[in-house]
Design a protein around this motif. Sequence first.
Motif, PDB file in Angstrom:
ATOM      1  N   PRO A   1      50.242  34.002 -21.607  1.00  0.00           N
ATOM      2  CA  PRO A   1      49.546  32.991 -20.804  1.00  0.00           C
ATOM      3  C   PRO A   1      48.633  33.607 -19.757  1.00  0.00           C
ATOM      4  CG  PRO A   1      51.789  33.242 -20.011  1.00  0.00           C
ATOM      5  CD  PRO A   1      51.662  34.133 -21.224  1.00  0.00           C
TER       6      PRO A   1
ATOM      7  N   LEU B   1      49.061  25.549 -30.481  1.00  0.00           N
ATOM      8  CA  LEU B   1      49.329  26.957 -30.219  1.00  0.00           C
ATOM      9  C   LEU B   1      49.949  27.669 -31.418  1.00  0.00           C
ATOM     10  CD1 LEU B   1      49.496  29.404 -28.336  1.00  0.00           C
ATOM     11  CD2 LEU B   1      51.664  28.494 -27.486  1.00  0.00           C
TER      12      LEU B   1
ATOM     13  N   ALA C   1      46.379  22.901 -25.439  1.00  0.00           N
ATOM     14  CA  ALA C   1      46.641  24.041 -26.327  1.00  0.00           C
ATOM     15  C   ALA C   1      48.066  24.038 -26.848  1.00  0.00           C
ATOM     16  CB  ALA C   1      46.350  25.348 -25.600  1.00  0.00           C
ATOM     17  N   SER C   2      48.993  23.439 -26.116  1.00  0.00           N
ATOM     18  CA  SER C   2      50.381  23.406 -26.581  1.00  0.00           C
ATOM     19  C   SER C   2      50.522  22.667 -27.909  1.00  0.00           C
ATOM     20  CB  SER C   2      51.278  22.748 -25.527  1.00  0.00           C
ATOM     21  OG  SER C   2      50.913  21.385 -25.323  1.00  0.00           O
TER      22      SER C   2
ATOM     23  N   ARG D   1      48.278  30.715 -33.568  1.00  0.00           N
ATOM     24  CA  ARG D   1      48.851  32.068 -33.666  1.00  0.00           C
ATOM     25  C   ARG D   1      48.951  32.511 -35.129  1.00  0.00           C
ATOM     26  NH1 ARG D   1      53.509  33.968 -32.234  1.00  0.00           N
ATOM     27  NH2 ARG D   1      54.656  32.043 -32.538  1.00  0.00           N
TER      28      ARG D   1
ATOM     29  N   ALA E   1      51.248  35.280 -27.992  1.00  0.00           N
ATOM     30  CA  ALA E   1      50.315  34.564 -27.113  1.00  0.00           C
ATOM     31  C   ALA E   1      50.803  34.699 -25.681  1.00  0.00           C
ATOM     32  CB  ALA E   1      50.228  33.096 -27.509  1.00  0.00           C
TER      33      ALA E   1
ATOM     34  N   TRP F   1      45.188  30.259 -21.782  1.00  0.00           N
ATOM     35  CA  TRP F   1      46.106  29.232 -21.294  1.00  0.00           C
ATOM     36  C   TRP F   1      46.857  28.652 -22.479  1.00  0.00           C
ATOM     37  CZ3 TRP F   1      41.136  27.355 -18.715  1.00  0.00           C
ATOM     38  CH2 TRP F   1      40.981  27.972 -17.460  1.00  0.00           C
ATOM     39  N   THR F   2      48.169  28.711 -22.445  1.00  0.00           N
ATOM     40  CA  THR F   2      48.977  28.304 -23.588  1.00  0.00           C
ATOM     41  C   THR F   2      49.551  26.899 -23.435  1.00  0.00           C
ATOM     42  OG1 THR F   2      50.933  29.333 -22.596  1.00  0.00           O
ATOM     43  CG2 THR F   2      49.617  30.694 -24.110  1.00  0.00           C
ATOM     44  N   THR F   3      49.204  26.211 -22.357  1.00  0.00           N
ATOM     45  CA  THR F   3      49.769  24.885 -22.115  1.00  0.00           C
ATOM     46  C   THR F   3      48.655  23.841 -22.160  1.00  0.00           C
ATOM     47  OG1 THR F   3      49.576  25.224 -19.724  1.00  0.00           O
ATOM     48  CG2 THR F   3      51.678  25.783 -20.746  1.00  0.00           C
TER      49      THR F   3
ATOM     50  N   PRO G   1      41.521  28.156 -24.005  1.00  0.00           N
ATOM     51  CA  PRO G   1      42.048  28.227 -25.378  1.00  0.00           C
ATOM     52  C   PRO G   1      41.110  27.656 -26.423  1.00  0.00           C
ATOM     53  CG  PRO G   1      43.189  26.535 -24.111  1.00  0.00           C
ATOM     54  CD  PRO G   1      42.359  27.308 -23.137  1.00  0.00           C
TER      55      PRO G   1
ATOM     56  N   GLY H   1      56.165  32.592 -21.961  1.00  0.00           N
ATOM     57  CA  GLY H   1      55.119  32.079 -22.819  1.00  0.00           C
ATOM     58  C   GLY H   1      54.171  31.089 -22.182  1.00  0.00           C
ATOM     59  N   SER H   2      54.505  30.575 -20.980  1.00  0.00           N
ATOM     60  CA  SER H   2      53.627  29.544 -20.425  1.00  0.00           C
ATOM     61  C   SER H   2      53.495  29.562 -18.916  1.00  0.00           C
ATOM     62  CB  SER H   2      54.137  28.154 -20.844  1.00  0.00           C
ATOM     63  OG  SER H   2      55.423  27.886 -20.278  1.00  0.00           O
TER      64      SER H   2
END
Length: 555
Positions: free
Chosen positions: A314, A299, A295-296, A303, A312, A290-292, A223, A332-333
């Motif tokens: 994952p 995020l 990056a969480s 976006r 987004a 990677w959305t976690t 990310p 989402g994750s």
Amino acid sequence: MRDYRKRVLEERANLEAALADADDHQCRVLSELLEHNADTEYGRAHSFGAIRSLDDFRKAVPINDYAALAPWIERMAAGESNLLSADDPAVYFTSSGTTGSHKKIPVTPGFMRRTFFPFYYAAWAPLIEHFPDVLDRPDAVLNLKHDPRPTPPTTASGRPHVGASQVDLGTRFGEPLSAEPGTFASWGTLPVPVEENDHLEKAYLRLRLAVESDVRCVIGINPAMVAALPYQLTLWWPRLVKEIRDGTLGGVPYGTPDPERAATLERLADHFGTVRPAHVWPRMRALFFWTTGMASLYLERLREEFGPGVTALPAPVAASEGPVGVALDRHGSAGSLVVTASAYEFLDAESDIRPDSLTLTMNELEPGRDYHVIFSHIGGLYRYAVGDVVRVVDRVRGVPRVEYAGRSTRSDAVGERLRDAQVIRALAEAARATGLDVRNAACRVADRPEGAVAHYEFAVAARDRWSEQETNRFASELDTAIGRESAAYRTARSTGRLGLVTVRRLDGDAFLRDWHARVATGIRPTQVKDRLFRQDHELWERLTGTDPVGEGGTA
């Protein structure tokens, strides 16, 4: 594209169907890897031929990390055969970890066929199913991770030693459909010369070409690479517009001058007062990374940079060594365990990983808890602790669905034993409690005079200004939230071994400048990831200082 779409959806359907018989698949994976590699040197040393169950396997084989298997791997890389795997590796992946070391991950044809390709194809299913227009044109996708090397480095035995994104999987493993979306865009192979390790200039050149295209999707996996894109647009904007107007690429004549496109871009910047990806690519649909983890924290803001309604998706929970989970829908994750790929074991994340640690099976995992991942697969990695921590989100057909929570690395000055995941969740909680915008963060045990009480110092990037009162409240909320996440930290605070955290607010671009500085040293962008714990004094000073070293992309 028709064949590619069919293959992707078929592999996803196979993995979905496997969830119904997950226990049988796990037994089959273990049996196959034992049978295939029974006569290897490692297999004979650990009596693979006599193992009949996971319990037998646990007794015969210790939990390994890379260091434990490195002597075997180095011998393989030097040309010896039949050591860890009955197959000779066709290539060695470099590690994309944050330690800076370049591991040699052996990649055998059997591993690619049995473990890698099914999850690899399936990972793209949510993207191409719900956003089919990303495959309409080669230049509809800006794939930031694609970085082919015409003359890759090799091991002593002559095998390529490169990142997974640098391997031509079609040629190397006979998979002509394996090219990722975006790899056939005009920037997939740069048409002008550039130094091999000048990764910032490569990024600029790709962006220069992409700005003239109708990009619908950005793929980054890491990310931090996607987060850098809005910053790079602003940083390189004058050069981008000039080269589009003049018809040059990196100062070399390329294509046809396009003063009309250059004028349009200038009007956008003048109208909005800045330039964002949403302005340049108004039909952007999806991001894939990677959305976690860290990056969480950024995020949602990221976006927004790409436009309203952008999704987004994952990327898989995976490492160079092998897959763990893959999203089979638009969650989402999190992704379901790839039960056909590896035999999985887990260890509570609060435990230390030892060769004889008692592990858990997937059926013993609890939603809402963190676990170390340990896997075994046909490619020659046995009871391998990959160094990642996952969090169980829920179950699908009885199989855990997991998201990446962070590295297993701990910060432990006085017994607080803090992990990435604990601190990241605490940062998010403090941001919610105070209403403050956190773009990224890092921390360290602060320098202190001899005899002084230790405390954690946080550097937090934010777009807006914080008052002294807000900063102090954030520090208090963060300290309390870390204590809720970690009993050891709470104890260290209550006994006076740790003091209250301190917080230093940085400008919103601080971590992006730091990312550029690290890439400017010659590290591939895929390997320059968000890092929470930063105890190195010099690197900390660079992050929290104002020296914009390594901006790159100059005219």
